[in-house]
Motif scaffolding. Sequence first.
Motif, mmCIF file in Angstrom:
data_model
loop_
_atom_site.group_PDB
_atom_site.id
_atom_site.type_symbol
_atom_site.label_atom_id
_atom_site.label_comp_id
_atom_site.label_asym_id
_atom_site.label_seq_id
_atom_site.Cartn_x
_atom_site.Cartn_y
_atom_site.Cartn_z
ATOM 1 N N PHE A 276 -7.028 -1.255 7.300
ATOM 2 C CA PHE A 276 -5.870 -1.212 8.318
ATOM 3 C C PHE A 276 -6.613 -0.732 9.722
ATOM 4 O O PHE A 276 -7.637 -0.181 9.872
ATOM 5 C CB PHE A 276 -4.889 -0.200 7.908
ATOM 6 C CG PHE A 276 -5.463 0.854 7.590
ATOM 7 C CD1 PHE A 276 -5.301 2.010 8.291
ATOM 8 C CD2 PHE A 276 -5.776 1.152 5.955
ATOM 9 C CE1 PHE A 276 -5.625 3.084 8.015
ATOM 10 C CE2 PHE A 276 -6.389 2.501 5.500
ATOM 11 C CZ PHE A 276 -6.324 3.587 6.469
ATOM 12 N N SER A 280 -2.272 0.964 13.699
ATOM 13 C CA SER A 280 -1.153 0.867 12.401
ATOM 14 C C SER A 280 -0.836 2.278 11.858
ATOM 15 O O SER A 280 -0.187 2.332 11.199
ATOM 16 C CB SER A 280 -1.769 -0.040 11.306
ATOM 17 O OG SER A 280 -1.947 -1.510 11.864
ATOM 18 N N GLU A 351 1.044 -3.134 6.554
ATOM 19 C CA GLU A 351 -0.083 -3.284 7.467
ATOM 20 C C GLU A 351 -1.486 -3.142 6.978
ATOM 21 O O GLU A 351 -2.493 -2.870 7.790
ATOM 22 C CB GLU A 351 0.111 -2.079 8.516
ATOM 23 C CG GLU A 351 1.365 -2.102 9.292
ATOM 24 C CD GLU A 351 1.461 -3.241 10.554
ATOM 25 O OE1 GLU A 351 0.425 -3.602 10.682
ATOM 26 O OE2 GLU A 351 2.452 -3.329 10.944
ATOM 27 N N THR A 352 -1.558 -3.073 5.529
ATOM 28 C CA THR A 352 -2.859 -2.993 4.848
ATOM 29 C C THR A 352 -3.244 -4.128 4.069
ATOM 30 O O THR A 352 -2.384 -4.756 3.495
ATOM 31 C CB THR A 352 -2.843 -1.630 3.907
ATOM 32 O OG1 THR A 352 -2.164 -0.556 4.566
ATOM 33 C CG2 THR A 352 -4.034 -1.384 3.105
#
Length: 359
Positions: A276, A280, A351-352
């Motif tokens: 990530f 983020s 977001e990962t």
Amino acid sequence: MTGLFVRATVADRDLDVEVNVPSGTVTAILGPNGAGKSTLLSVIAGLTRPDRGVVELGDRTLTATELKVAVAPHKRGVALLAQRPLLFPHLTVAHNVAFAPRSAGATRRHAAATAKKWLDAVDAADLADRKPAQLSGGQAQRVAIARALAAEPQLLLLDEPLAALDVTAAPAIRSLLRRVLRGPGRTAVLVTHDSLDALALADRVVVLDGGRVVEEGEVRQVLSRPTSAFAARVAGINLRSGEIVADGVLHTESGETVYGSSDEACKPGERAVAVFGPRSVAVYAELPNGSPRNHFTVTVAEIENRGDLVRIRGEDDGHHAALMADVTAAAAADLDLAPGRVVQFVVKATETAIYPIRG
């Protein structure tokens, strides 16, 4: 075969690698200090003899320990460009560049013509009559590049060629190297710490760590989807490695559980990474309510101004590389950030990205 093939073990430097460099391509060697990058170049150049191994260039065997083959460095068709230009101080620029063809038996006239050709190619023809002491760092490196190319090597080795240059000279030399290395049939190996050098100059990347190849592939693939801690650091991406325990769930070596969007190739029980970006990450003094899925307790190690944002870098935890977060200056001030302060890094699962480790 074509190109370069190296398989080498150097026990006292803990190097055990196998590397392929296709003909007509540039391969960047990345890795932390002590990873074995310079030792690998030294083996290729014939300056270090491996305990076991083979070095093949095109249809020639340069090193084969079992067959007791060890071609001398000056007969390998390999030129090494180091961080420092290492020009002969008593010779003019023209005579420095002419040295390689003269050493190979060329006449004075032919060597002079070759020197002029390559000084023209690196935009240094006007320096021909100067001595090295009269050159700037950027000018000296131009001459060193011309001298390496004047040897007409089958393989060009570059060991951090921009590391000793100041910030004003480096971009011009990088542009020059890009032009030179993109010439037809040019095969090269470039050792660098800089992702910009890799992106600008190389076709492929090999990442070394602890004397082993931990990752390799096309430059943009490796830097956009790294699977090693060093490549992630170079690319400016946070990375956690571990094992897939369920769809979208990674369990790390340090006992963390990371949630994210899984690649289709991910299967339970397989090795994978979760990545990530620093932008983020949200940073809190205390863990917020709502039990966010991905959160990491981080001790601040460094705070760096990066224009509109402030980068917070945590300490290494002994298992993984330090995590990074980019926040606004106002947020950094509100958090009263300073080295040693313990904070919470929080990142959404959406977001990962989770994907398998290549190879």
